[in-house]
Every structure is written in C-alpha cells, then in structure tokens.
Design a protein around this motif. Structure first.
Motif, mmCIF file in Angstrom:
data_model
loop_
_atom_site.group_PDB
_atom_site.id
_atom_site.type_symbol
_atom_site.label_atom_id
_atom_site.label_comp_id
_atom_site.label_asym_id
_atom_site.label_seq_id
_atom_site.Cartn_x
_atom_site.Cartn_y
_atom_site.Cartn_z
ATOM 1 N N GLY A 298 20.733 65.239 23.490
ATOM 2 C CA GLY A 298 19.662 64.258 23.549
ATOM 3 C C GLY A 298 18.609 64.624 24.582
ATOM 4 O O GLY A 298 17.407 64.567 24.315
ATOM 5 N N ASN B 62 19.987 56.012 25.123
ATOM 6 C CA ASN B 62 19.280 56.933 24.232
ATOM 7 C C ASN B 62 18.048 57.514 24.933
ATOM 8 O O ASN B 62 17.086 56.809 25.240
ATOM 9 C CB ASN B 62 18.859 56.179 22.955
ATOM 10 N N ASP C 241 25.267 64.138 19.726
ATOM 11 C CA ASP C 241 25.544 63.260 20.871
ATOM 12 C C ASP C 241 25.530 64.008 22.204
ATOM 13 O O ASP C 241 25.690 63.414 23.264
ATOM 14 C CB ASP C 241 26.884 62.525 20.681
ATOM 15 N N LYS D 141 14.613 65.817 24.064
ATOM 16 C CA LYS D 141 13.440 65.174 24.672
ATOM 17 C C LYS D 141 12.579 66.226 25.381
ATOM 18 O O LYS D 141 11.346 66.239 25.255
ATOM 19 C CB LYS D 141 13.897 64.096 25.660
ATOM 20 N N SER E 77 19.650 63.001 12.336
ATOM 21 C CA SER E 77 20.683 62.433 13.210
ATOM 22 C C SER E 77 21.627 61.540 12.433
ATOM 23 O O SER E 77 21.228 60.872 11.485
ATOM 24 C CB SER E 77 20.015 61.623 14.332
ATOM 25 N N LEU F 267 19.808 66.420 15.897
ATOM 26 C CA LEU F 267 20.145 65.681 17.118
ATOM 27 C C LEU F 267 21.640 65.374 17.105
ATOM 28 O O LEU F 267 22.154 64.822 16.131
ATOM 29 C CB LEU F 267 19.330 64.378 17.160
#
Length: 855
Positions: free
Chosen positions: A61, A90, A58, A65, A81, A56
């Motif tokens: 994200g 988040n 920045d 998901k 992460s 993961l």
C-alpha cells in the motif's frame, strides 16, 4: 456461470481511459475492486492501450502511494485490488476517493452491458443460470432498454428465452402456448424451469389473467383464456358448465389476448388448431345445443359457432321456415368474424340459397302468364336475378364440393331453380312466343340485335368518333349486369346496360354476323351465314366485312390484345376508327362436354377479363366509346337431364340440328316445338324455319354435353346484353369520383370508466353507384401507438335509406394495466384496404371510477 470474456473488460476499460479529463484531473486512475477474486488469474493477461496496470496487495500500500505521487505522476493507471478500501489504515484512501471505482466483477460488467440497474444485483445473482448462455444474454441485451425493476428483468428474461423481439408478456404467453399445450413437451416451460423460475411465469399468468389453479397446466390455461374471452359474447348464465374457467378478475385481459392472437397475420393458424382442441375438451356442442341462436350469434372464439349458425339456417330452410331477412342478417354479421374465411364458400352458397327462397316467396303466386313484352321486361328487371343466384351458388359450391351441408342445399337449389323457376318461366315464355312472335320475331320498344350496328355504332362513326366493340360469346344478360355494376362502382366512367332481342336460332354464327355492319343477312343451304353475300365466320372474314363498312377498322381476338404491351397496342390500333374485340371464355368452356361443369367459373372469369379489356382500351388506347355485347346467352343446369327433358327430332327435313334448334327448309307446326319464321331478320329466299323445343327441352342427340346449351328461344338465350361504357376522365364535365362511404363514432362522451364498454358507429351514407363500401378496423391505442384493446372490424356496405340499419354497436375491452387519467389514449379507425387511419379520436381513461354506465 457468468461467461463474460476478458475482451469485454478490456474494451470497457480502454473506453474509460479514453474519456476526456474532468476539472482538476491530471490523469486517469481507476480502482478495479474484485472482492470475489474472480479475475485473479486473468489480471496478468490484461493489456490496455494507454494505461499501466498495478496490483495492490495488503503489503504494498505505502509503495503504491509513493509510486503514484513521486515515481510516476503522469501515466494513467489501473489499480487492481481484492481489498476493502474503506479500512482506516488505508494509505490510498485520499487517492481512492478522487479516483474512479470500477466494479469489474463479472456480474457488474454484465449488468452494465445489459443496462440493468445496480440495485438488482441480487436478482441477477439469483438467475445466474440464465446468464450462463451467451445467446440468452445477447437477446436480453438486444432489447436495449434500461431495466430498473425486478419485474422488468423477469419480463426481459422470459422474453429472451422465447426469442422475442421486445419484452412483452402477452407475446411470451402466446409463444409458450403455441409450442405445445402438453406441459411435459413444452420447450419454453422446460427452459423456464432450467434457466429461470417456472413459478414466476405462473405468477404472471395468475396476476394478469386471473388464472387460479392449484395444479396449473397449459391446457387448462388456454381453456381459461378462451372461455373467459367467450364470456364477453355469451351471457355467463349460459356457460354454467364451464363457469370455473371464467376469470373472476382481469377478464378483459383474456379477451384482448385472444383477440390479438386470432387477428395476428400468421399466428392465427396455431390459435385455430388449439381452439379446436379446447372446444372438444369443454364439449361446446353440448353447451350450444341448449342455446337459442340469439345467445351466441356474435360469439367468435371457437369455429363451432359458425358450424352451428350454418346448420341452423340450412335446417330452417329445409323445414320451410321463411325468416329470410333474419338469415341474411346472420350471414352478414358473421362476415367480420374470425372463422368466416374458413367457411366463406359455405356461407356464400347459403346466402344465395336464401336469396332464391326469398325470390320464390316474393313470387309465391307463381310466375304469371302475360304478354311476351311484359315477360321480357320482367326478366330484365327482376327474373334474371334467379339466374344470378343459381350461378353464384354453384361458384361457391364448386369450392366446397365435399361439404355435406352444401349437398343438402344443392337439392333445395335444384328444386327451386330447375323444377320451379325454369319450369314456370320457360313454359310461359314459350306460350307467349307461340302466341305472338312466331310470324314476326320482334317486340315493340325493344331493340333487335340485328340492328346493333345501324342504331348504336354507325351514328358514332359518322360523327367522327372512335368506337370499340367487345363481343363476348355466350355472355348472358345476368352476367353482364354484374359487369355493369363492377364498372359503375370501380371506374369513374358512365355505364348503362339495356337488353337487345337476340336472333333465332341463338347461335354464334348468326349472332356474331348480326352484330357486324350489314344491309342483309342470309343463311345458305349448307347452313353458312352470309353478310351482304360474304361469308362471316372467323376473324379474317369479319375483318373484310368491317373494312367494307369503315376503311380504318380491325377485328382482333382478346388474347392477342392481352399479349401486346402498351406501345405495341398503340401502334397496332393507330389510326383505327372501329375496333371489334372478340372474347369467348364462357362458350369455349360450356360447349365442351368435358368442361361444361365449369361454365359458371368461366362466367366469373369473363367478368374480370372483360373488365380488364375495358381498362386496357381506356388507359392504353385513350378510348371513350366502348360497347360490350354478346352473340347469344345460354341455358345451363347442373343436374343431369331426365329423359322427359328431351324430345325426338323426327319428321323434320333439317339443314342443321343441334340440341336446342333445328334449321329446316320446311314449315308448319310440330308437337312440342315452336316454329319460328326467319323472314323478319334474314333474306329468307329458301323459306327456312327455325324449330325450337318448347321451354328448355333439348333434342335427343348422341354424346354428352346437354347441360350447357343455346340456340333456342328461352329468355336466358335470347336476351342479349348491351353495355355502353363512356370513359369520363377525372375533372371532366359530369365526372363523379368514386368515394367510399364514411363511418363515424356517434358517442359524444370521450371518457372511458370501464374496461368493458360499447361504442356506436354510423355509416353516414348508403352504398350506391359511385359511393362504394368501406371496411374499417377499430381499436384503442396509447400515445406510443401500442394496441391496448381488442380489434373490431366493420363492413360498411349497407344500401338502405334507413339510418338505424346503418348503425353498428361494437363492444371493446381494455387491457388491465395502469392508465394515466391525465393522458390521452386514442380510438383508431383504419381503412383495411389502404391501411390509412381514417380518424383518430382522443379519449381519457379513468378506471378508478366504478360505473355501470354503458356508452
């Protein structure tokens, strides 16, 4: 610095993914949060058994998901992460909350591996140098106990550095001190400094043992511990020169620490060496020189106390101070002390020297000139003890022949034994023999050695019993008494000893012949002894004589008996009704000039050997009737003989002459000699007379070997022992089991309110016959059986009827530690021979109550 490898991480993660699914779980999603980015370079090398790895960032994200909720909804995932997952934008917050978090940085993994509570993360980081070694970490992990406090972690790390099996500061301190008292040369201090925190070690010493020094050092710490422990045995007022070393708090911890070290089965040797250094550092000799013996008689921290007590008793004897009971009490008191073993032979020699002085005092008017029978009886009831004390002194002396104090004692012993005792006894006995026994060698009411078979063995054979006779060459009466006592206390058989009047001259060939079945004994002109006209020397001839009396008989040397196994013995003695076993350790040693100095050692060996023979006869051959006797005794003195101890053998037409007798076809008085007619025990057709030098004088002869002699008429030579041992099996009528005396705590209070306390114990019966001594170790334990006090030893071997003399008062010290007043702690009384706990008595401990009550 935290050298954990990826294999550990992979193993931990694989285990996590293999756990069963929880309620509502469809699969495993684990977030690995690596905020310090310690594993950035390693993540791509990871390979898991049944899970995919996703990194993961920045910027991915939303995609992550989408991937988890649309693209792949069944696979297990490890999401790696470096991000803060708690920020408001988040995308994965809801997924993160229902998933498992994995703090797989190296510290967390290490803490998990070593069972260190997560609250101690900063402490672990502080000691990162400690964990830089796989071996130190492995040792900490091997303790396998949850570490939930900073103190537990510090203790664990110190214990791991010292390579202990379990964390314990007492053992840490001992390991440090055993390595070296030189701080600059101590490997553990060096490692504490490099990989731990040396000031923490000194804080623990300060907290637990009250050691307060602005510049701490291991040498002054060791002195502090030993002197603090010593202050429990010696009043502080006598220790003013070393007062600054005595702990003002937690003093009992020092006593317990030193006591445990002294009593450790292997580490005690290191303690002894260090204690020697400490006693010189504090000039203990100067302190002790100002004290009365009563002030330090129980002190046990330094070996100098034993040296001082030994010197005190020896000097008191030299100055003719006759407080003998006190000296014996002092020696007995020291038997349970730590350094006794180092000085055991000196104490034993001292003990028997005191017993000789005590005997001398009891007979201060001198040994009286009385009739022969009264003198003989006095010897077997009383005087023989002096021979025992003399023998026991030299058995101890020969183990410490270079001891200056024993050389000093030896002079006293020789003066008492040779000059006084043997001088008076042998002269007066010679006078009695001269007056009463020259014409007829007998004493009213005393069995003669020549009648042994007729009066003791024959009747048993005639009634169908099987009989064993053990004959030990030169087995003197006083040595036989010791064997009889050993048989009485260590076997359930019945054992009696009585004296026989030995033949004269007291030599092997005549003594051995007189013990065989016979109608007549005679000596021919060549000096040979004939039994019913047959030669009697050697096993073959004795076998012939035994066969003539009892068809099913055999004579054997004891070494041949020992060389057989059980089955071989049973076969060899099968059907035999009369068995003579010949033993000769004492005579074989004493009769050679080169080994006569070992006469008393041979006597000790003989006791054990004959005891062993009896056990073989009893256990392997199922015998019940056993006799032990001798052909003659002996006279032995250690000091070289003076010319005045020797006499010329002129004017006698001798058939045979040895140092203690001359066999002559002659009669009539000779100056300095006893002329004893032999008609009363041999067929004396040649009219022989035995000439014996009076007292213990020897004939002058060429060659060495005059100290061990026999052949004469002294009590030591002609009082022949006869032990009758009847084996009684357990459960038979009249059988009495051997039981050890009991020891009981007499205090009724079961609450301890002081870390220092006294308890009183009582030996419930006196030692006698089949009731034998017991030695116990006594100490306190907690419910986990960890020892929490010093250990004390009691030797319960008192033979007195007086209850107050069978009472022991013992001081204990408890470790300073938290005690739960609602829990039980236990006083343990353990038999040291069997290691069986004789009694375990519950106590409560409440040190919150300040009390001077001493119970």
């Amino acid at each position: 610095m935290f050298n954990l490898n990826l294999d550990d991480i992979v193993s931990t993660l694989n285990t996590a993914f293999q756990q069963p699914l929880q309620d509502g779980e469809q699969r495993k999603i684990i977030f690995w949060l690596d905020k310090d980015q310690e594993f950035v370079e390693d993540i791509n090398e990871l390979s898991l058994v049944n899970a995919k790895i996703h990194i993961l960032t920045d910027t991915n994200g939303f995609y992550t998901k989408y991937m988890l909720e649309e693209e792949d909804t069944t696979s297990h995932y490890l999401i790696y992460s470096n991000l803060d997952m708690n920020h408001k934008d988040n995308w994965l917050m809801d997924t993160y909350l229902y998933s498992q978090a994995f703090h797989a940085d190296r510290i967390s993994l290490l803490m998990d591996d070593c069972k260190i509570d997560s609250s101690l993360r900063n402490v672990v980081k502080k000691y990162e140098k400690f964990f830089g070694s796989k071996e130190r970490t492995r040792r900490l992990k091997a303790f396998d106990i949850p570490i939930t406090s900073e103190e537990a972690l510090e203790l664990g790390m110190m214990s791991a550095i010292c390579a202990l099996k379990s964390p314990d500061f007492e053992d840490v301190l001992k390991a440090v001190l055993m390595d070296s008292l030189d701080d600059s040369d101590n490997k553990y201090l060096e490692q504490f400094e490099k990989f731990f925190d040396l000031s923490v070690f000194w804080r623990y010493v300060y907290d637990r043992y009250g050691y307060e020094q602005s510049s701490p050092s291991l040498k002054t710490l060791f002195i502090h511990l030993t002197v603090s422990a010593l202050s429990h045995a010696i009043d502080e007022s006598h220790l003013s020169q070393v007062k600054h070393y005595i702990a003002t708090r937690n003093r009992s911890n020092a006593m317990v620490f030193i006591d445990h070290w002294m009593n450790h089965k292997t580490d005690y040797a290191a303690y002894d060496d260090l204690a020697g250094i400490a006693e010189r550092e504090i000039n203990l000799a100067d302190i002790v020189s100002q004290l009365d013996i009563q002030d330090f008689k129980t002190a046990d921290i330094f070996q100098y106390f034993d040296r001082a007590i030994i010197a005190y008793i020896a000097n008191s004897l030299d100055e003719h101070l006759e407080d003998f009971a006190r000296y014996i009490k002092l020696i007995n008191l020291r038997r349970t002390k730590h350094f006794y073993e180092r000085y055991r032979f000196i104490y034993e020699a001292l003990f028997y020297t005191v017993k000789m002085f005590e005997f001398h005092k009891q007979h201060s008017p001198g040994i009286p000139q009385v009739q022969a029978l009264n003198m003989f009886r006095a010897y077997v009831s009383d005087y023989y003890l002096m021979d025992t004390y003399y023998r026991k002194f030299y058995v101890a002396y020969d183990n410490e022949p270079d001891s200056e104090i024993l050389k000093k004692l030896r002079m006293m012993v020789e003066n008492l034994y040779t000059n006084w005792f043997m001088g008076e006894l042998s002269v007066h006995w010679s006078s009695a023999v001269d007056a009463e026994m020259k014409e007829n060698w007998s004493l009213p009411g005393v069995q003669n050695q020549k009648d042994f078979y007729r009066n003791f063995v024959g009747p048993k054979i005639r009634q169908g019993d099987r009989v064993f006779v053990v004959i030990s060459d030169a087995f003197r009466y006083e040595v036989a008494v010791e064997l009889a006592e050993k048989l009485n206390t260590e076997t359930i058989g019945a054992c009696d000893i009585q004296p026989l009047l030995g033949v004269i001259p007291s030599v092997t060939k005549l003594g051995m012949a007189s013990l065989l079945p016979h109608k007549t004994l005679e000596i021919d002109l060549s000096g040979k002894v004939l039994v019913d006209g047959k030669p009697s020397s050697g096993l073959d001839n004795r076998n012939d004589i035994l066969h003539g009396a009892v068809a099913d008989s055999v004579a054997v040397h004891f070494r041949d008996l020992l060389s057989m196994n059980k089955a071989g013995r049973r076969e060899f003695f099968k059907g035999k009704k009369l068995i003579y076993i010949y033993h000769d350790s004492i005579d074989a040693t004493g009769d050679k000039a080169s080994t006569e100095i070992n006469t008393f050692k041979a006597a000790e060996d003989a006791i054990d050997e004959i005891y062993g023979i009896i056990k073989i006869i009893r256990d392997d051959l199922s015998a019940t009737n056993i006799f032990v006797t001798a052909d003659h005794g002996f006279v032995y003195q250690r000091d070289p003989l003076e010319e005045s101890d020797k006499i010329e053998k002129e004017g006698i037409e001798a058939i045979e002459t040895k140092r203690r007798y001359s066999l002559a076809k002659d009669s009539g008085e000779r100056s300095g000699l006893l002329d004893i007619k032999m008609d009363s025990f041999i067929v004396n057709e040649h009219h022989m007379t035995t000439y014996v030098p009076k007292a213990t004088i020897r004939f002058k002869m060429q060659g060495a070997g005059a100290n061990f002699v026999h052949g004469g008429a002294s009590l030591q030579e002609i009082v022949v022992p006869l032990i009758q041992f009847k084996n009684i099996r357990s459960g038979q009528k009249n059988s009495r089991e051997i039981v050890k005396v009991d020891v009981k705590l007499t205090n009724t209070t079961r609450k301890i309110t002081n870390s220092l306390f006294n308890l009183t114990f009582f030996q419930t019966e006196k030692v006698e016959d089949k009731r034998v001594p017991r030695t116990v170790k006594i100490y306190m334990v907690d419910e986990n059986e960890a020892v929490i006090s010093n250990e004390e030893t009691l030797i319960c071997d008192r033979t007195t009827d007086k209850p107050e003399e069978r009472t022991f008062k013992v001081q204990f010290a408890l470790k300073q530690m938290p005690y739960n007043k609602t829990k039980n702690y236990y006083l343990v009384i353990k038999d040291t021979e069997t290691n069986v706990v004789v009694e375990q008595i519950p106590f409560t401990i409440n040190l919150g109550i300040v009390s001077d009550f001493d119970f």
